[in-house]
Design a protein around this motif. Structure first.
Motif, mmCIF file in Angstrom:
data_model
loop_
_atom_site.group_PDB
_atom_site.id
_atom_site.type_symbol
_atom_site.label_atom_id
_atom_site.label_comp_id
_atom_site.label_asym_id
_atom_site.label_seq_id
_atom_site.Cartn_x
_atom_site.Cartn_y
_atom_site.Cartn_z
ATOM 1 N N MET A 1 -30.033 32.260 30.660
ATOM 2 C CA MET A 1 -30.792 33.314 30.010
ATOM 3 C C MET A 1 -32.204 32.822 29.759
ATOM 4 O O MET A 1 -32.408 31.710 29.302
ATOM 5 N N SER A 2 -33.172 33.649 30.040
ATOM 6 C CA SER A 2 -34.578 33.341 29.804
ATOM 7 C C SER A 2 -35.062 34.061 28.553
ATOM 8 O O SER A 2 -34.474 35.044 28.117
ATOM 9 N N THR A 3 -36.159 33.551 28.017
ATOM 10 C CA THR A 3 -36.785 34.155 26.852
ATOM 11 C C THR A 3 -38.168 34.645 27.232
ATOM 12 O O THR A 3 -38.921 33.935 27.896
ATOM 13 N N ILE A 4 -38.496 35.857 26.797
ATOM 14 C CA ILE A 4 -39.829 36.416 26.990
ATOM 15 C C ILE A 4 -40.414 36.617 25.603
ATOM 16 O O ILE A 4 -39.812 37.285 24.759
ATOM 17 N N VAL A 5 -41.563 36.001 25.342
ATOM 18 C CA VAL A 5 -42.213 36.113 24.038
ATOM 19 C C VAL A 5 -43.520 36.868 24.242
ATOM 20 O O VAL A 5 -44.349 36.471 25.052
ATOM 21 N N VAL A 6 -43.681 37.951 23.492
ATOM 22 C CA VAL A 6 -44.821 38.848 23.657
ATOM 23 C C VAL A 6 -45.786 38.718 22.483
ATOM 24 O O VAL A 6 -45.380 38.800 21.325
ATOM 25 N N SER A 7 -47.058 38.542 22.786
ATOM 26 C CA SER A 7 -48.120 38.584 21.782
ATOM 27 C C SER A 7 -48.770 39.958 21.894
ATOM 28 O O SER A 7 -49.429 40.274 22.886
ATOM 29 N N HIS A 8 -48.543 40.791 20.876
ATOM 30 C CA HIS A 8 -48.989 42.181 20.928
ATOM 31 C C HIS A 8 -50.500 42.313 20.744
ATOM 32 O O HIS A 8 -51.202 41.364 20.398
ATOM 33 N N ALA A 9 -50.966 43.525 20.923
ATOM 34 C CA ALA A 9 -52.393 43.836 20.851
ATOM 35 C C ALA A 9 -52.851 44.074 19.415
ATOM 36 O O ALA A 9 -52.046 44.157 18.487
ATOM 37 N N PRO B 1 -30.842 44.106 28.848
ATOM 38 C CA PRO B 1 -29.580 44.328 29.560
ATOM 39 C C PRO B 1 -29.374 43.394 30.752
ATOM 40 O O PRO B 1 -28.254 43.221 31.218
ATOM 41 N N LEU B 2 -30.447 42.786 31.215
ATOM 42 C CA LEU B 2 -30.352 41.828 32.320
ATOM 43 C C LEU B 2 -30.066 40.411 31.811
ATOM 44 O O LEU B 2 -30.029 39.461 32.600
ATOM 45 N N GLY B 3 -29.891 40.270 30.485
ATOM 46 C CA GLY B 3 -29.535 38.978 29.906
ATOM 47 C C GLY B 3 -30.699 38.167 29.377
ATOM 48 O O GLY B 3 -30.529 37.008 29.011
ATOM 49 N N HIS B 4 -31.880 38.749 29.324
ATOM 50 C CA HIS B 4 -33.052 38.036 28.835
ATOM 51 C C HIS B 4 -33.291 38.353 27.359
ATOM 52 O O HIS B 4 -33.174 39.504 26.943
ATOM 53 N N GLU C 1 -44.545 48.059 35.916
ATOM 54 C CA GLU C 1 -45.254 46.941 36.543
ATOM 55 C C GLU C 1 -45.074 45.653 35.737
ATOM 56 O O GLU C 1 -44.905 44.576 36.305
ATOM 57 N N ALA C 2 -45.108 45.747 34.418
ATOM 58 C CA ALA C 2 -44.936 44.559 33.578
ATOM 59 C C ALA C 2 -43.526 43.992 33.724
ATOM 60 O O ALA C 2 -43.340 42.772 33.804
ATOM 61 N N VAL C 3 -42.535 44.861 33.771
ATOM 62 C CA VAL C 3 -41.149 44.409 33.960
ATOM 63 C C VAL C 3 -41.013 43.698 35.297
ATOM 64 O O VAL C 3 -40.450 42.603 35.387
ATOM 65 N N LEU D 1 -39.903 35.057 36.758
ATOM 66 C CA LEU D 1 -38.640 34.348 36.529
ATOM 67 C C LEU D 1 -37.905 34.065 37.830
ATOM 68 O O LEU D 1 -36.931 33.307 37.837
ATOM 69 N N GLY D 2 -38.353 34.677 38.915
ATOM 70 C CA GLY D 2 -37.682 34.481 40.203
ATOM 71 C C GLY D 2 -36.449 35.345 40.343
ATOM 72 O O GLY D 2 -35.553 35.046 41.139
ATOM 73 N N THR D 3 -36.365 36.443 39.565
ATOM 74 C CA THR D 3 -35.232 37.361 39.630
ATOM 75 C C THR D 3 -35.735 38.766 39.854
ATOM 76 O O THR D 3 -36.903 39.065 39.652
ATOM 77 N N ARG D 4 -34.835 39.657 40.226
ATOM 78 C CA ARG D 4 -35.191 41.082 40.364
ATOM 79 C C ARG D 4 -34.038 41.914 39.904
ATOM 80 O O ARG D 4 -32.930 41.606 40.053
#
Length: 193
Positions: free
Chosen positions: A1-9, A28-31, A181-183, A190-193
């Protein structure tokens, strides 16, 4: 599982613009998708934003983490990476910069984020890959959105995706939009689709 950390505007939080869409597509993709509400979003201070973001960005191993920044949040990510010790912590999988200014764009409340030149060498060492997403009609990246993108591509060795429309990908916190586009870019990073 990967983690995505977002710095908002600026003037935003985890419920704003396309952030819920990103979370709803990736979880839902496990991230894990972490969108911390940074302090005083209507009057951001660099040190406070850095501290709050760093706490979350460093919570998972760098080799499993993608950092995403939107607008001034993208600058926050870059400033975080300037200080990050990739020699100790390893390089992050990647960085996705959405509607990212490469220099000041005329918002006095955000001037502190541009108070010194970027240390591009340190930033490049901190992540394996960089991607920039911008819109050709972005009204914030003045006078020329392409100039901001070109600077980021040149200085970071980034890949760029430019959409013909999209503005600033959410001009106000209540502009709830889908941003596939961001997704796609995060998944590619991450090298996944």
């Amino acid at each position: 599982m990967s983690t995505i950390v977002v710095s908002h505007a600026y003037n935003s939080d985890e419920r704003s613009v396309w952030y819920p869409y990103l979370r709803n597509q990736l979880q839902p993709l496990g991230h894990a998708v972490d969108i911390p509400n940074l302090p005083d979003a209507h009057a951001p201070e660099l040190e406070q934003w850095q501290t709050a973001f760093a706490e979350r960005a460093l919570a998972a191993p760098a080799e499993e983490t993608v950092l995403v920044g939107h607008s001034i949040g993208a600058v926050n990510v870059l400033r975080f990476l300037e200080k990050y010790d990739a020699g100790r912590g390893g390089a992050f999988v990647g960085v996705v910069l959405v509607a990212a200014p490469a220099h000041e764009v005329g918002y006095e409340v955000l001037a502190e984020f541009f108070g010194k030149p970027f240390n591009w060498d340190a930033i490049r060492r901190s992540a394996q890959r960089f991607h920039v997403l911008a819109a050709a009609d972005d009204p914030v990246l003045i006078p020329d959105p392409f100039g901001h993108v070109a600077s980021l591509v040149t200085n970071l060795g980034a890949t760029a995706t430019i959409t013909p429309a999209g503005g600033h990908f959410g001009a106000a916190p209540d502009d709830h939009i889908d941003l596939p586009e961001a997704v796609r870019i995060v998944l590619d990073t991450l090298g996944t689709r």
